[in-house]
Scaffold this motif. Sequence first.
Motif, PDB file in Angstrom:
ATOM      1  N   LYS A   4       0.752  -1.377   0.136  1.00  0.00           N
ATOM      2  CA  LYS A   4      -0.048   0.150   0.003  1.00  0.00           C
ATOM      3  C   LYS A   4       0.856   1.280  -0.150  1.00  0.00           C
ATOM      4  O   LYS A   4       1.910   1.307   0.736  1.00  0.00           O
ATOM      5  CB  LYS A   4      -0.866   0.065   1.228  1.00  0.00           C
ATOM      6  N   ARG A   5       0.565   2.189  -0.922  1.00  0.00           N
ATOM      7  CA  ARG A   5       1.226   3.332  -0.981  1.00  0.00           C
ATOM      8  C   ARG A   5       1.085   4.250   0.512  1.00  0.00           C
ATOM      9  O   ARG A   5       0.144   4.204   1.044  1.00  0.00           O
ATOM     10  CB  ARG A   5       1.024   4.382  -2.066  1.00  0.00           C
ATOM     11  N   ILE A   6       2.235   5.058   0.695  1.00  0.00           N
ATOM     12  CA  ILE A   6       2.277   5.894   1.822  1.00  0.00           C
ATOM     13  C   ILE A   6       1.677   7.149   1.206  1.00  0.00           C
ATOM     14  O   ILE A   6       2.166   7.854   0.456  1.00  0.00           O
ATOM     15  CB  ILE A   6       3.654   6.020   2.297  1.00  0.00           C
ATOM     16  N   ARG A   7       0.514   7.397   1.530  1.00  0.00           N
ATOM     17  CA  ARG A   7      -0.337   8.785   1.081  1.00  0.00           C
ATOM     18  C   ARG A   7      -0.407   9.515   2.045  1.00  0.00           C
ATOM     19  O   ARG A   7      -0.561  10.875   1.794  1.00  0.00           O
ATOM     20  CB  ARG A   7      -1.714   8.220   0.666  1.00  0.00           C
ATOM     21  N   LYS A   8      -0.464   9.353   3.247  1.00  0.00           N
ATOM     22  CA  LYS A   8      -0.761  10.351   4.381  1.00  0.00           C
ATOM     23  C   LYS A   8       0.469  10.462   5.342  1.00  0.00           C
ATOM     24  O   LYS A   8       1.006   9.517   5.665  1.00  0.00           O
ATOM     25  CB  LYS A   8      -1.981   9.807   5.131  1.00  0.00           C
ATOM     26  N   ASN A 126      -7.160   2.798   7.638  1.00  0.00           N
ATOM     27  CA  ASN A 126      -6.769   1.371   7.547  1.00  0.00           C
ATOM     28  C   ASN A 126      -5.778   1.566   6.399  1.00  0.00           C
ATOM     29  O   ASN A 126      -5.729   0.708   5.661  1.00  0.00           O
ATOM     30  CB  ASN A 126      -7.561   0.524   7.273  1.00  0.00           C
ATOM     31  N   GLU A 127      -4.513   2.283   6.751  1.00  0.00           N
ATOM     32  CA  GLU A 127      -3.515   2.289   5.687  1.00  0.00           C
ATOM     33  C   GLU A 127      -2.033   2.821   6.425  1.00  0.00           C
ATOM     34  O   GLU A 127      -2.031   3.579   7.468  1.00  0.00           O
ATOM     35  CB  GLU A 127      -3.646   3.243   4.506  1.00  0.00           C
ATOM     36  N   PRO A 128      -0.976   2.144   5.848  1.00  0.00           N
ATOM     37  CA  PRO A 128       0.364   2.625   6.429  1.00  0.00           C
ATOM     38  C   PRO A 128       0.513   4.238   6.060  1.00  0.00           C
ATOM     39  O   PRO A 128      -0.219   4.916   5.251  1.00  0.00           O
ATOM     40  CB  PRO A 128       1.392   2.069   5.685  1.00  0.00           C
ATOM     41  N   PHE A 129       1.283   4.901   7.030  1.00  0.00           N
ATOM     42  CA  PHE A 129       1.304   6.347   7.073  1.00  0.00           C
ATOM     43  C   PHE A 129       2.637   6.637   7.509  1.00  0.00           C
ATOM     44  O   PHE A 129       3.304   5.944   8.360  1.00  0.00           O
ATOM     45  CB  PHE A 129       0.151   6.862   8.104  1.00  0.00           C
ATOM     46  N   ASP A 153       8.997   0.873  -0.397  1.00  0.00           N
ATOM     47  CA  ASP A 153       8.278   0.302  -1.571  1.00  0.00           C
ATOM     48  C   ASP A 153       9.098  -1.136  -1.700  1.00  0.00           C
ATOM     49  O   ASP A 153       8.590  -1.928  -2.502  1.00  0.00           O
ATOM     50  CB  ASP A 153       8.562   1.156  -2.625  1.00  0.00           C
ATOM     51  N   GLN A 214       2.538   1.244  10.229  1.00  0.00           N
ATOM     52  CA  GLN A 214       1.341   0.315   9.965  1.00  0.00           C
ATOM     53  C   GLN A 214       0.191   0.896  10.635  1.00  0.00           C
ATOM     54  O   GLN A 214       0.398   1.098  11.939  1.00  0.00           O
ATOM     55  CB  GLN A 214       1.592  -1.178   9.785  1.00  0.00           C
ATOM     56  N   PRO A 215      -1.019   0.730  10.269  1.00  0.00           N
ATOM     57  CA  PRO A 215      -2.035   1.045  11.049  1.00  0.00           C
ATOM     58  C   PRO A 215      -2.608   0.579  12.358  1.00  0.00           C
ATOM     59  O   PRO A 215      -3.442   1.105  13.090  1.00  0.00           O
ATOM     60  CB  PRO A 215      -3.263   0.959   9.896  1.00  0.00           C
TER      61      PRO A 215
END
Length: 293
Positions: A4-8, A126-129, A153, A214-215
Amino acid sequence: MAFKRIRKAVLPVAGLGTRFLPATKAVPKEMLTIVDRPIIQYVVDEAREAGIEHIVFVTGRNKHVIEDHFDIAYELEDTLRERNKTAALEILDKIRPSPGTTSFTRQQEPLGLGHAIWCARDLIGNEPFAVLLPDVLIKAGRGCLKQMVDLYDETGGNVIAVEEVPEDQTQSYGIVKVNGNANSAVVDINGMVEKPAPGTAPSNLIITGRYILQPEIFDLIAEQEKGAGGEIQLTDAMISLMQNQSFKGLRFEGESYDCGSKAGFLSANIAFAMDDEVLAGEVRPLLEGILAK
């Protein structure tokens, strides 16, 4: 394998900045300037360079100036247009986030870094940050967080920026325990110790204020008891998460400055000023004159 991309990214900015009183009585410490930009701007720029799409500021009382800094200043911008100050307008336009790409949530009580991160849980989801501590500025050709995202990545999991300090200074920092070769550019982390007693540190690699997490960390923070200083410590939650997930430490390329201390703040001002070819020509003789006295 695609992760999952790091978006936040979460930026905890609720601290009182007591070490800089009286300067921080009415001005947030994150708005103190390094050369011609507030500290927080450098950190936001680093996040953007790394591909961050949404920044969550965890604020406290009297931090509205940070929100104003990243908003439109109608009176100022109208005045600049009337005076044909196009260069200044371009600067303001460049730092303004796109609509909907920033959020502000409040940490109502000073319960520690872990609690500040937990306050952003619903905005992260619920995403990595990423987490960037604004007290720490990192001067690098390629931003520290960008280096970390590139590693993430490849490996997934959790990534922490680390750097070496002299062994007689380890008691002042959070120190990582390393599995295997501690001299590698990327190390496997299997433990952490917050400010170990002199001579007991498991390594001389410190945590430098940049994280990819990770979340699952949110549930662990919610369940844990208060730790050192009566605060909810992020370190304690990471140690728990480490039992089931991998943690990598990245020796980033760059120089860090602890802008939470007066000496680090002044060092950062000098270092960033010397990066400007025009300004460096003015600053160098001034420094030489001061040192000659």
